[in-house]
Design an enzyme around this catalytic site. Structure first.
Site, PDB file in Angstrom:
ATOM      1  N   GLN A  26       0.827  -1.200   0.000  1.00  0.00           N
ATOM      2  CA  GLN A  26       0.000   0.000   0.000  1.00  0.00           C
ATOM      3  C   GLN A  26       0.860   1.248   0.000  1.00  0.00           C
ATOM      4  O   GLN A  26       1.994   1.239   0.470  1.00  0.00           O
ATOM      5  CB  GLN A  26      -0.976   0.012   1.169  1.00  0.00           C
ATOM      6  CG  GLN A  26      -0.336   0.081   2.522  1.00  0.00           C
ATOM      7  CD  GLN A  26      -1.357  -0.136   3.641  1.00  0.00           C
ATOM      8  OE1 GLN A  26      -2.232  -0.982   3.554  1.00  0.00           O
ATOM      9  NE2 GLN A  26      -1.245   0.652   4.689  1.00  0.00           N
ATOM     10  N   ALA A  27       0.270   2.302  -0.548  1.00  0.00           N
ATOM     11  CA  ALA A  27       0.959   3.590  -0.617  1.00  0.00           C
ATOM     12  C   ALA A  27      -0.095   4.684  -0.512  1.00  0.00           C
ATOM     13  O   ALA A  27      -1.290   4.450  -0.701  1.00  0.00           O
ATOM     14  CB  ALA A  27       1.745   3.702  -1.913  1.00  0.00           C
ATOM     15  N   TYR A  28       0.384   5.896  -0.240  1.00  0.00           N
ATOM     16  CA  TYR A  28      -0.514   7.005   0.070  1.00  0.00           C
ATOM     17  C   TYR A  28      -0.393   8.108  -0.967  1.00  0.00           C
ATOM     18  O   TYR A  28       0.699   8.595  -1.246  1.00  0.00           O
ATOM     19  CB  TYR A  28      -0.224   7.515   1.487  1.00  0.00           C
ATOM     20  CG  TYR A  28      -0.653   6.466   2.481  1.00  0.00           C
ATOM     21  CD1 TYR A  28      -1.898   6.529   3.078  1.00  0.00           C
ATOM     22  CD2 TYR A  28       0.152   5.365   2.746  1.00  0.00           C
ATOM     23  CE1 TYR A  28      -2.329   5.538   3.938  1.00  0.00           C
ATOM     24  CE2 TYR A  28      -0.270   4.356   3.598  1.00  0.00           C
ATOM     25  CZ  TYR A  28      -1.517   4.457   4.190  1.00  0.00           C
ATOM     26  OH  TYR A  28      -1.943   3.458   5.026  1.00  0.00           O
ATOM     27  N   LEU A  29      -1.551   8.481  -1.509  1.00  0.00           N
ATOM     28  CA  LEU A  29      -1.633   9.605  -2.436  1.00  0.00           C
ATOM     29  C   LEU A  29      -1.761  10.904  -1.655  1.00  0.00           C
ATOM     30  O   LEU A  29      -1.405  11.968  -2.144  1.00  0.00           O
ATOM     31  CB  LEU A  29      -2.827   9.438  -3.370  1.00  0.00           C
ATOM     32  CG  LEU A  29      -2.812   8.152  -4.206  1.00  0.00           C
ATOM     33  CD1 LEU A  29      -4.147   7.951  -4.891  1.00  0.00           C
ATOM     34  CD2 LEU A  29      -1.679   8.199  -5.208  1.00  0.00           C
TER      35      LEU A  29
END
Length: 147
Positions: A26-29
């Site tokens: 997962q990664a964050y915009l």
């Protein structure tokens, strides 16, 4: 509405690999508000989370693999990878043990989601749970993504 408590785990007293698990990337915009992309096994999501510590709104929208890959390339900070083990607790709760990989290898967090705020407030954690970090943003995945 997501209602959860979160704990640090120093050492697991049993083999978590005997329980069902998911591989998560997962990664964050964005981190305020939280907008995240996640791959869980072969399922993809775009998630929005409102402000809050123990209780907050959460919305998951399905993505396909191409959309996930495209958005992952636009994310800021660290891409988090972890294995999530699901361990039954009592008759209706589940402990989610996150064993992190990569930059955060060695970090283990436990989360328990509850149907009500009252149940979350009255929760007595198992003995192997460490420090309660529910009311700290230090161990939010969105915070880890920026370290």
């Amino acid at each position: 509405m997501e209602i959860e408590r979160k704990y640090l785990i120093d050492k697991l007293p049993f083999d978590v690999t005997v329980y069902p698990s998911h591989e998560i990337e997962q990664a964050y915009l964005n981190t305020e508000p939280v907008v995240r992309v996640r791959r869980q096994d072969e399922t993809y999501y775009l998630t929005y989370k409102s402000k809050g510590l123990m209780a907050r709104e959460e919305y998951n929208l399905p993505l396909n693999a191409d959309a996930f890959t495209h958005l992952l390339g636009k994310a800021d900070g660290n891409v988090l990878t972890k294995t999530r083990y699901k361990i039954p607790l009592g008759d209706h709760l589940t402990i989610e043990i996150d064993v992190f990989h990569g930059k955060f290898k060695g970090l283990i967090l436990a989360e328990v989601e509850f149907p009500t705020i009252e149940e979350a407030e009255n929760f007595q954690p198992p003995e192997y749970f460490g420090r309660d970090v529910t009311f700290s943003t230090e161990y939010h995945n969105s915070t880890l993504s920026q370290k």
